[in-house]
Enzyme design. Structure first.
Site, PDB file in Angstrom:
ATOM      1  N   GLU A 193       0.820  -1.210   0.000  1.00  0.00           N
ATOM      2  CA  GLU A 193       0.000   0.000   0.000  1.00  0.00           C
ATOM      3  C   GLU A 193       0.852   1.258   0.000  1.00  0.00           C
ATOM      4  O   GLU A 193       1.913   1.298   0.616  1.00  0.00           O
ATOM      5  CB  GLU A 193      -0.845   0.046   1.265  1.00  0.00           C
ATOM      6  CG  GLU A 193      -1.889  -1.018   1.313  1.00  0.00           C
ATOM      7  CD  GLU A 193      -2.730  -0.911   2.571  1.00  0.00           C
ATOM      8  OE1 GLU A 193      -3.549  -1.799   2.776  1.00  0.00           O
ATOM      9  OE2 GLU A 193      -2.564   0.059   3.334  1.00  0.00           O
ATOM     10  N   CYS A 244       3.182   8.431   1.262  1.00  0.00           N
ATOM     11  CA  CYS A 244       3.528   7.566   2.397  1.00  0.00           C
ATOM     12  C   CYS A 244       3.837   6.176   1.833  1.00  0.00           C
ATOM     13  O   CYS A 244       2.975   5.556   1.211  1.00  0.00           O
ATOM     14  CB  CYS A 244       2.346   7.518   3.359  1.00  0.00           C
ATOM     15  SG  CYS A 244       2.576   6.317   4.676  1.00  0.00           S
ATOM     16  N   CYS A 246       4.663  -7.053   8.124  1.00  0.00           N
ATOM     17  CA  CYS A 246       5.567  -6.549   9.158  1.00  0.00           C
ATOM     18  C   CYS A 246       5.630  -7.584  10.271  1.00  0.00           C
ATOM     19  O   CYS A 246       4.647  -8.244  10.557  1.00  0.00           O
ATOM     20  CB  CYS A 246       5.033  -5.217   9.699  1.00  0.00           C
ATOM     21  SG  CYS A 246       6.165  -4.456  10.897  1.00  0.00           S
ATOM     22  N   CYS A 273       3.011  -4.657  16.452  1.00  0.00           N
ATOM     23  CA  CYS A 273       2.407  -3.593  17.262  1.00  0.00           C
ATOM     24  C   CYS A 273       0.910  -3.909  17.398  1.00  0.00           C
ATOM     25  O   CYS A 273       0.255  -4.240  16.410  1.00  0.00           O
ATOM     26  CB  CYS A 273       2.616  -2.224  16.615  1.00  0.00           C
ATOM     27  SG  CYS A 273       4.373  -1.857  16.378  1.00  0.00           S
ATOM     28  N   CYS A 305      -2.050  -2.378  15.121  1.00  0.00           N
ATOM     29  CA  CYS A 305      -1.741  -2.105  13.713  1.00  0.00           C
ATOM     30  C   CYS A 305      -2.178  -3.259  12.820  1.00  0.00           C
ATOM     31  O   CYS A 305      -1.870  -4.419  13.105  1.00  0.00           O
ATOM     32  CB  CYS A 305      -0.239  -1.867  13.579  1.00  0.00           C
ATOM     33  SG  CYS A 305       0.298  -1.775  11.867  1.00  0.00           S
ATOM     34  N   CYS A 330      -2.703   2.067   8.123  1.00  0.00           N
ATOM     35  CA  CYS A 330      -1.794   1.224   7.344  1.00  0.00           C
ATOM     36  C   CYS A 330      -2.243  -0.228   7.361  1.00  0.00           C
ATOM     37  O   CYS A 330      -2.693  -0.760   8.360  1.00  0.00           O
ATOM     38  CB  CYS A 330      -0.348   1.374   7.821  1.00  0.00           C
ATOM     39  SG  CYS A 330      -0.028   0.763   9.468  1.00  0.00           S
TER      40      CYS A 330
HETATM   41  S1  SF4 Z   1       3.031   0.062  13.432  1.00  0.00           S
HETATM   42 FE1  SF4 Z   1       2.540  -1.704  12.139  1.00  0.00          FE
HETATM   43  S2  SF4 Z   1       3.797  -1.472  10.319  1.00  0.00           S
HETATM   44 FE2  SF4 Z   1       4.657  -0.120  11.887  1.00  0.00          FE
HETATM   45  S3  SF4 Z   1       6.223  -1.372  12.890  1.00  0.00           S
HETATM   46 FE3  SF4 Z   1       4.354  -1.662  14.072  1.00  0.00          FE
HETATM   47  S4  SF4 Z   1       3.385  -3.507  13.193  1.00  0.00           S
HETATM   48 FE4  SF4 Z   1       4.931  -2.772  11.746  1.00  0.00          FE
END
Ligand code: SF4
Length: 348
Positions: free
Chosen positions: A92, A105, A112, A116, A119, A333
């Site tokens: 994306e 962006c 990932c 987190c 997210c 995201c």
């Molecule tokens: S916020 Fe999302 S994309 Fe960014 S490092 Fe944490 S898990 Fe990965």
């Protein structure tokens, strides 16, 4: 094996072309075709001799993304892209039209692995790192699509830039280079969940890149849950690295702080945040949680956001609250990619 030419830094492209027995100016032409004009074949490089085009075709390839979905916000200010890469993976990219310029962006990884908690990008884990060219092309192909010059870049899409350090540094070198898009370092912001060696590597470049850190909690116990990388790089390592970054670059660090109802939106957390950031050249960006259906967190009440913001302000911390941008186009995201995969799964 053919070389992925767009994944290389410009000096290596020069070595590559001169290594084929060609003069240096040919390398500059190739770089211009690839990184400014964005052609997708050597055949299209019309000012190169046919022999060189064939030679390049035999020993290198041009990877480029294909736009598979676009979503535009109702106000027309935000547009989200889903790009398909050479191997079929999707990423994306978000384009934002703002008063001060045109921002893209970019994603730095497919998925990932940082996990987190609030997210969407982390939900499916990491598929692979992006090459420097795949990061660069998100800017270039967005610029071509919107037909407006991109002035700012933020590395805040899918992925953790410092978990893909070599490609991220190569991308930064190429995108700021006058032979590339020549975007100034001050107009580029790298966002990290707090990988300390990455912050220190960026500081060593000695350039004025912006740095944004996803902080989200002022205590290790809570940050361990919300941003698990904190177990590896706790606050007592992260905050000094940020202080050193401001000393090396003169730039203030932005701390992203997602306010989650009942978790980190109380005044006790605000007071701890003030203590933690005392004397640090910084700015806190409060982000009221943007609901992701897979996670059990919820948005804070608007009055809680205001109290939190006012407390920081009163104690001398520069603070803003991020307004909802492109909420109707799943702009958080990872959400468009996940929605598309769900669609695809639904079709099977
Ligand atoms: S916020 Fe999302 S994309 Fe960014 S490092 Fe944490 S898990 Fe990965």
């Amino acid at each position: 094996m053919k070389a992925d030419i767009k994944a290389l830094p410009f000096n290596e492209i020069e070595e590559f072309i001169t290594g084929l027995g060609e003069p240096r100016f040919r390398a500059r032409q190739v770089i211009d075709w690839l990184f400014v004009k964005g052609v997708t074949s050597f055949a299209a490089m019309s000012n190169l001799p046919l022999g060189l085009r064939a030679k390049l075709d035999a020993c290198a390839f041009i990877a480029f993304p294909e736009i598979v979905a676009r979503q535009e916000s109702n106000d027309g200010l935000t547009r989200k892209y889903l790009f398909r890469l050479r191997d079929g993976e999707t990423i994306e990219t978000v384009f934002m039209r703002r008063l001060w310029g045109r921002t893209v962006c970019v994603s730095t990884q497919v998925g990932c692995r940082m996990g987190c908690r609030f997210c969407a990008s982390g939900l499916g884990g990491l598929a692979r790192n992006l090459t420097a060219g795949e990061i660069y092309d998100q800017v270039l192909f967005t610029q071509k699509d919107v037909k407006e010059r991109i002035s700012h870049v933020v590395l805040m899409g899918m992925g953790e830039p410092f978990d893909n350090l070599a490609s991220t540094l190569c991308f930064l070198q190429n995108i700021t280079h006058p032979s590339g898009l020549g975007i100034g370092a001050r107009r580029i912001t790298v966002s990290t969940c707090g990988i300390v060696p990455g912050i220190r590597a960026l500081a060593r470049l000695g350039r004025e890149f912006g740095l944004a850190v996803s902080l989200h909690a002022p205590y290790n116990a809570l940050r361990d849950q919300l941003v698990p990388v904190n177990r590896r790089y706790p606050l007592e390592e992260l905050i000094p690295a940020c202080r050193d970054y401001t000393a090396a670059t003169g730039r203030r660090v932005t701390f992203e702080y997602t306010l989650v109802a009942g978790l980190n939106d109380g005044l006790e957390a605000a007071a701890e945040l003030v203590r933690l950031l005392k004397g640090l050249l910084c700015h806190v960006n409060l982000i009221p949680f943007n609901r992701v259906s897979e996670r059990a967190y919820s948005a804070p009440a608007p009055e809680k956001v205001k109290l939190f913001r006012d407390f920081l302000k009163k104690h001398g911390i520069a603070v803003t609250v991020r307004r909802e941008v492109g909420g109707e186009i799943t702009a958080a995201c990872g959400q468009l990619r996940r929605a598309k995969s769900r669609e695809a799964v639904g079709k099977e």
